[in-house]
Design an enzyme around this catalytic site. Structure first.
Site, PDB file in Angstrom:
ATOM      1  N   HIS A  57       0.838  -1.202   0.000  1.00  0.00           N
ATOM      2  CA  HIS A  57       0.000   0.000   0.000  1.00  0.00           C
ATOM      3  C   HIS A  57       0.868   1.245   0.000  1.00  0.00           C
ATOM      4  CE1 HIS A  57      -2.308  -3.327   1.718  1.00  0.00           C
ATOM      5  NE2 HIS A  57      -3.403  -2.722   1.347  1.00  0.00           N
ATOM      6  N   HIS A  86      -4.049   3.156  -3.405  1.00  0.00           N
ATOM      7  CA  HIS A  86      -4.237   2.649  -2.048  1.00  0.00           C
ATOM      8  C   HIS A  86      -3.544   1.312  -1.807  1.00  0.00           C
ATOM      9  CE1 HIS A  86      -6.448   1.959   1.773  1.00  0.00           C
ATOM     10  NE2 HIS A  86      -6.220   0.712   1.425  1.00  0.00           N
ATOM     11  N   GLU A 138     -17.262  -4.221  25.017  1.00  0.00           N
ATOM     12  CA  GLU A 138     -16.379  -5.384  25.148  1.00  0.00           C
ATOM     13  C   GLU A 138     -15.163  -5.286  24.231  1.00  0.00           C
ATOM     14  OE1 GLU A 138     -19.608  -5.638  24.242  1.00  0.00           O
ATOM     15  OE2 GLU A 138     -20.616  -6.467  26.022  1.00  0.00           O
ATOM     16  N   HIS A 192     -27.467 -15.950  25.215  1.00  0.00           N
ATOM     17  CA  HIS A 192     -26.448 -15.747  26.252  1.00  0.00           C
ATOM     18  C   HIS A 192     -25.693 -17.027  26.607  1.00  0.00           C
ATOM     19  CE1 HIS A 192     -28.377 -11.914  26.507  1.00  0.00           C
ATOM     20  NE2 HIS A 192     -27.640 -11.523  27.524  1.00  0.00           N
TER      21      HIS A 192
END
Lengths: 665, 665
Positions: free
Chosen positions: B29, B263, B412, B474
């Site tokens: 890149h 890019h 999280e 869960h």
């Protein structure tokens, strides 16, 4: 506060049903239903277009309870509105086999649009629903007929907004100017740990303004304000709406209102009595639903039923006036693929050089796109690499709602959730694309799709060390194992271009869960085929690609994807050395496991215990197929950066290694 | 533009090194290094406090290249600054075994602070570094000594900001008012798919203002502006800083500047010539570093070296004046645990009722917290459920930088990345807490931690259907398998309270990767122990908990976590029926696999092929331990909502099932 006594009675019915159910289960979250009940009540009796007699009416408004822990709010609303959810089910809240599980599940309870609980998922999935709505509306509505025209509502919580996926989805929704997306934010300033001041002090309104949303802030207990805000939001056509509803968690509880103690635990018997007293409710009336409350909700439900009837009438006229469009619409809604679907698949000629499976996947899409006008796909900013573009089918933008190519940006998680939402909405066939490694970024949404049984398709390219120089951050190792371990996901790693075509067929025909297509960056040969090893066998998950003799083989080589041709080359050499081996192509464990025992035995006879599996990924789990005596050629460390052929050598995933493994057995 | 010719020469050296390396590798890149070179140059020669001779100097500024695909930028800077990275290594960019892999890796290249590439990770990890800095500064600095005092810089990209984790981390950093965090946003308006307008139209400045950040927008090619902006950012002490640098990707390339074509692909030989011409560079000078450029960078490096020398002098005085604090500081920096560490572990008495392993984990923390002053932990809004609180150790806030409890909010992913950042920074021992299911939300950060070999600790409670009513959203099923499949992660699922203590010991002593402690919500018995089955054997991954006879067993039962006691109960009944079985406790596959073959054979003798494994999770992978003849008792579907004992019955994970499985073998 302008709340009539009937309104108050209705709201308190929702509250007390929630309180009672949680208390009886001795488990659950009462605070949220108590706090947001006013907002939900106004939405469900003055706005929500729905027909409890037909939860599947395609033109209904969608309602998502993103904060799924407040499930009793939704169950209470469904019950009083007349959905097939009896008071007995409410009493069995959180019990095994009930229709009222701890978190709402679309596969269990009529009227539940999606399974929620993992925070942020509902927020992002709703975006997909709104995308599907506007795509279908633009595809099928005519100046004189409005076939699809509905809103997508959600109740979202502090927790939803803290999750990263809410950022991705909100930014995408703002970019796409999804005007018919209206989210009601239950801003109660309480999270499980305590005040949101502990961790969450951002300026939510400003943040969502930055995304291009329309923002209102209201008292979430004032029915007039709620009604006015939703009305205004509906009138904003070029921005999604966030209505920040200031509420009191555990509303009505003298000792637990505005406290984390009402969030995730029953109020306790004593506090239930005190709360009911404050709500002017008879303490000993458990699960009480006053008749006038039922009447109030049912009159709105009846209106919804009439709306659907009216819509059906309209549809008849629509069919008459626009017969072709109507057929197309029905096909879309019923996930009806073209009758000659298999014949439409491209057939790839045998070719030793071959092509990358990501490329053959792109060619399959190019072939199918003319026959599947409701295919809507995109990539998380890797369109060219993933070969996911539907050429000439336009980009899905605010000005081109029928564009079939979505530019998701670098937002894998929201992309996967949006695809879930589109699949749930129905009428479109969603697929997404990214590098296989980035399934890690969208794993919660893939899992939820599996649980919800949504048929979204994931195009996952750059599937191993075969991607080469990008190195270990981009090279999947454990990903095949980790996704094969996930229930109700079909993982297919096709071994050549024709397997790719059938992998797509299987994915497109699936209706009860997600399919992951795992594809190479590098070229792989297009293999010769006969009737005996037709590529259609891909759909059986594993098949005998080739035996070298008529007799039972001495050893079996099992391979998937880019290692299939490697196994075939090894087989050739082994034959020269007089070893009779079989090559089994195993693109999909899940599909193979669905076959009957006789077929499985025909492919992998128990008598042949000399087995070698080869796959450029973790060996984890392969003992299932090679047995205690077998050998797995793979890798259990991270990869390295370098040209891919060198990496295969470096990690010992070679023809020679396969041959030696067989000879050593 | 005010750029002196020497400055220009330096910047263009970075550009041309990047161009040449990518072109030679024919992979990589170039656009990003070319675009952000001015910003990086100003930072690296006027601000960054670092000493290339000692990349590990603890008081150095941290520099994170969050947009890791621009790796050649970093390698160029390291090379010219005098790090141990020769021009030959630059020439081997992206080659196997080089120090210049496709994306930067901290375990490979001196001076690379962290492995980057998966977008957003660097952004969030830097937040953890800044947290560690301020914690250590507040813990050890005195009015007269500044032991730790440095900044954390990062270069971040559009892609980083689109990822959800950037939202979580930015919101957290704003909440925590991390004034010494300075991020330079390479706003080049180009992503892989094309213009960022395709997908990314949010108002970034406004969004970050909403998080409480200090914002500046500058021309990223104007050195004076860059210098002024960084100077201002350093002076803002109560807000993290975002400097939006407007840049041109592929700067200097006549045909590819401001285009996605620069890019992710080499410029191409022709365009390299044209670009060098535009940059006034000799086209045939490959990998050219002018002497005056080296001098310019090295004079700054020398200054850094002097700074470290001065710091060392200061540290001597600090040791003299504050001997105890100095010892404490050294212990922290060198990850030195108390000498009698094992003795500090709590010992739990045998107890049939027992306690949840999340609770024993909390008790272990309570015991250890007085001895580990640099333990810093927290939960993603589940503190009480995860039992992660260090009582009386304060909350980490802007006003209390020595608080050891972090309220991460429902974030999280950023939490896991922040823990990685703290571990990378050094001086603190980070741990995090959430439900085991939510490892899905933080999986990219767990994987990166494993790759970076960062010793962060994950407290993961509610580990199975044993959590009961919360239901399938869960209940982890595939999570044990999916994380055991991940390289360099130690997963420990302890079978009773004393195993929990040793699991913590193992986790705290580990220095080369993350440890996951997988813990129950429900009570499990605390088991009787003798020297033969001492809990310390937990650290060997698996051990014989009990044989029923002196002779070789007929069958082996293998169990982990909450199923260990179930196996023991089955063993008792099997003994009554005359079947001599062994129970093996297997809390950690990884630790067991690290044992020598003799030990492994002593625990699981090859001669005993009748083996039954039992674990409340996916059976996936267990064939490794039970072999072709064995049986695994587990589940391969999603869970259900209901009381946990009923769920165990429902899914057939019972003592009776174990007994029958053994008898059937």
């Amino acid at each position: 506060m302008s709340v009539s006594s009937l309104d108050q009675l209705c709201v308190n019915t929702i509250r007390t049903l929630s309180i009672d159910a949680v208390q009886k289960a001795n488990s659950g979250h009462p605070g949220m239903p108590m706090g947001i009940a006013d907002v939900a009540y106004v939405l469900w009796t003055r706005f929500l277009k729905h027909n409890p007699e037909n939860p599947d009416w395609v033109n209904r408004d969608r309602f998502v309870l993103s904060a799924g822990h407040g499930s009793m709010l939704l169950y209470s609303l469904l019950h009083v509105s007349g959905y097939d959810l009896s008071i007995d089910e409410i009493k069995k809240f959180r019990q095994l086999g009930s229709k009222t599980p701890g978190h709402p599940e679309n596969t269990v309870t009529p009227g539940v649009e999606m399974t929620t609980g993992p925070l942020g998922q509902g927020f992002a999935t709703g975006v997909g629903m709104a995308m599907a709505e506007t795509f279908l509306a633009s595809s099928f509505n005519t100046p004189d007929y409005s076939v699809i025209d509905h809103f997508t509502y959600a109740i979202v919580s502090d927790g939803d907004l803290m999750e990263g996926i809410s950022h991705e989805a909100a930014s995408l929704a703002g970019h796409l100017k999804l005007g018919k997306l209206i989210y009601l934010y239950d801003s109660n300033r309480i999270s499980i740990d305590g005040s949101t001041d502990l961790a969450f002090t951002e300026d939510v309104a400003k943040r969502f303004e930055a995304y291009g949303w329309h923002i209102q802030t209201i008292d979430g207990h004032n029915h007039d304000s709620i009604e006015a805000a939703i009305t205004e939001a509906k009138d904003v056509h070029t921005q999604p709406s966030l209505i920040i509803c200031k509420t009191h968690i555990g509303f009505g509880s003298p000792n637990k209102q505005d406290s984390a103690s009402s969030h995730g635990s029953p109020l306790g018997e004593e506090e239930v009595i005190l709360t009911k007293k404050q709500l002017r409710w008879e303490a000993d009336e458990l699960f009480h639903v006053p008749d006038e409350v039922v009447q109030q909700f049912r009159s709105w439900s009846d209106a919804g039923s009439e709306m659907e009837e009216k819509w059906k009438e309209t549809m008849k006229d629509f069919e008459a006036d626009h017969p072709e469009l109507a057929v197309s619409f029905k096909n879309a809604i019923h996930h009806q693929l073209p009758v000659n679907f298999e014949e439409l698949l491209p057939v790839f000629e045998t070719d030793e050089t071959g092509l990358a499976s990501r490329k053959s996947s792109g060619l399959v899409l190019t072939e199918l796109k003319e026959h599947l006008p409701n295919l809507i796909g995109g990539s998380a900013d890797l369109t060219g690499s993933n070969n996911t573009e539907l050429k000439d089918k336009g980009i899905f933008t605010p000005n081109n709602r029928t564009g079939q190519n979505v530019h998701y940006g670098v937002r894998e998680h929201a992309m996967a959730a949006a695809a879930n939402g589109m699949a749930l909405h129905g009428g479109v066939i969603p697929y997404t694309g990214t590098f296989f490694i980035f399934t890690d970024y969208m794993r919660p949404a893939i899992r939820l799709g599996a649980l919800m049984e949504t048929p979204s398709i994931f195009v996952l390219t750059h599937d191993s060390i075969g991607l080469g120089e990008d190195g270990p951050t981009h090279q999947p190792v454990e990903h095949l194992a980790s996704l094969r371990a996930m229930p109700n996901v079909t993982v297919i790693r096709p071994g050549d271009a024709n397997e790719v075509a059938y992998a797509w067929k299987n994915a497109l025909e699936r209706t009860d869960g997600p399919t992951l297509l795992v594809l190479t960056r590098q070229n792989i040969p297009t293999l010769p085929r006969t009737t005996a090893n037709a590529a259609s066998l891909t759909e059986r998950g594993a098949y005998v690609y080739r035996d070298t003799k008529q007799t039972e083989p001495e050893a079996i080589l099992i391979a998937s994807g880019s290692e299939l041709h490697l196994a075939i080359e090894a087989q050739n050499e082994l034959l020269e050395q007089g070893v009779n081996t079989r090559v089994v192509s195993m693109p999909s464990w899940e599909l193979f496991q669905q076959q009957d025992k006789a077929y499985q035995e025909s492919v992998l006879p128990s008598s042949v215990i000399k087995r070698v599996a080869v796959e450029a990924g973790s060996t984890f789990g392969w003992e299932r197929w090679v047995g205690s005596e077998g050998k797995v050629i793979g890798m259990d460390t991270f990869g390295e950066s370098g040209p891919y052929k060198q990496l295969y050598e470096h990690f010992g995933i070679t023809r020679q290694a396969v041959i030696e493994a067989v000879l050593n057995l």
